[in-house]
Design a protein around this motif. Sequence first.
Motif, mmCIF file in Angstrom:
data_model
loop_
_atom_site.group_PDB
_atom_site.id
_atom_site.type_symbol
_atom_site.label_atom_id
_atom_site.label_comp_id
_atom_site.label_asym_id
_atom_site.label_seq_id
_atom_site.Cartn_x
_atom_site.Cartn_y
_atom_site.Cartn_z
ATOM 1 N N SER A 271 0.810 -1.011 0.038
ATOM 2 C CA SER A 271 -0.316 -0.193 -0.088
ATOM 3 C C SER A 271 0.692 0.794 -0.057
ATOM 4 N N LEU B 159 -2.121 6.798 2.370
ATOM 5 C CA LEU B 159 -2.231 6.547 4.127
ATOM 6 C C LEU B 159 -0.879 7.110 4.347
ATOM 7 N N HIS C 141 -7.499 5.725 8.535
ATOM 8 C CA HIS C 141 -6.330 5.363 9.158
ATOM 9 C C HIS C 141 -6.424 3.690 9.447
ATOM 10 N N SER D 183 -8.748 1.202 7.806
ATOM 11 C CA SER D 183 -8.000 0.637 6.413
ATOM 12 C C SER D 183 -7.012 0.109 6.814
ATOM 13 N N LEU D 184 -6.014 -0.008 7.852
ATOM 14 C CA LEU D 184 -4.995 -1.057 7.877
ATOM 15 C C LEU D 184 -5.392 -2.124 7.926
ATOM 16 N N CYS D 185 -6.976 -2.086 9.114
ATOM 17 C CA CYS D 185 -7.501 -3.425 10.142
ATOM 18 C C CYS D 185 -7.274 -4.024 9.020
ATOM 19 N N VAL E 128 1.746 -7.119 5.069
ATOM 20 C CA VAL E 128 1.187 -5.626 4.811
ATOM 21 C C VAL E 128 2.212 -4.555 4.717
ATOM 22 N N VAL F 279 2.859 -0.912 4.082
ATOM 23 C CA VAL F 279 3.074 0.551 3.461
ATOM 24 C C VAL F 279 3.976 2.058 3.689
ATOM 25 N N ILE G 214 -1.936 3.976 16.253
ATOM 26 C CA ILE G 214 -2.188 2.997 14.755
ATOM 27 C C ILE G 214 -1.587 1.668 15.449
ATOM 28 N N LEU H 133 -3.218 -2.064 15.634
ATOM 29 C CA LEU H 133 -3.365 -2.917 15.059
ATOM 30 C C LEU H 133 -3.139 -4.081 15.978
ATOM 31 N N VAL I 42 3.288 -5.786 14.222
ATOM 32 C CA VAL I 42 4.205 -4.400 13.947
ATOM 33 C C VAL I 42 5.256 -4.211 13.960
ATOM 34 N N ILE J 86 3.653 -4.664 8.733
ATOM 35 C CA ILE J 86 2.372 -5.659 9.575
ATOM 36 C C ILE J 86 2.330 -7.074 9.540
#
Length: 243
Positions: A160, A164, A176, A179-181, A191, A193, A210, A214, A221, A240
Motif C-alpha cells: 500500500s 495512508l 487509517h 483501512s490498515l486493519c 502488509v 505501507v 495505530i 493493530l 508491527v 504488519i
Amino acid sequence: MSVEDYSSKLETTHETYEIEDVAFIGRTLEEYVRMFDLDLAELDDAAILDCPSGACAFVAEATKLGISAVGADVMYQSDYGDLNERGEVDIEMALDGFDGVEDLFEWEFYGDVDGVREHWTNAYETFLGDYSVGLSSGRYVPAKLPNLPFEDDEFTLTLSAHLLFLYADRLSHEFHVESLCELARVTENEVRVYPLADFEGTPYPRLDEILEALAEDGHGVEIESVPFEFQRGASDILVIDCA
C-alpha cells in the motif's frame, strides 16, 4: 525501529509540497522493488494485492514475470479514456508541485524532475496498456478502503503506497486504523505501507496509536528501513505481520 526513533529522523519544514485531491499517479516496478524492499525471486508462489494501485505498473509487470498480482482502486470504476486523461493531468500537476521545494527531495534515484516524469509516465502507460484486459480478467478490482471485496487471508502479501499517512490532512485517524486493519484482514502474511510521513515530511503524529490498534487486532508491527528515499527522510515502511 521504535516510533520515537522514526519520528526523530524527520525534520518538520515550513516549505510544503502541495497537490490537490488524491493524485492518480503510478510508479514503476523498479520503484516498487525499492520502496517495499522486495525480492522478486521470492514472490513466485505469492498472491499479491496492490491497494490502492492507482496508475502503477506493478500489477502489469508482475504478471509478465509470472507473479500473481491484483490491483484495487476506487478509480477502476472509470473507463480507459477517463483514466488516460486523469493520469496525464495528475502527473503534470504533481510535477508542478516540485517548483520551489526541490530541496524537500532526494534526487539520487530520479536525477531531476524530468527523470520523475519519465518514470511516472512509463508507469501509467504500462498500466493503461494492461487495464482493459486486466479489468475483465480480475487483475484490476474497483474497491475503496476501508471496505475491500476480498476474503480473509486471500493474499500472501499486500502493498500500500502513497495514500495512508501521506494524505493525513485529508484522511481521518479512524480511516487509517480501519483501512490498515482491513488490509491485514485480507492478507495472510504481511502488509507493507509506504511512506509514513505527509507531504511536508512530518511523521504521522498518532502512529503509536495505530501500532497499538493493530497489536490489539492480533498483528505484529515493525518499522523497517528500505533502499529508497525520494521525499527527504521518508525511507521507512510500516510492516504488519498478519501471521
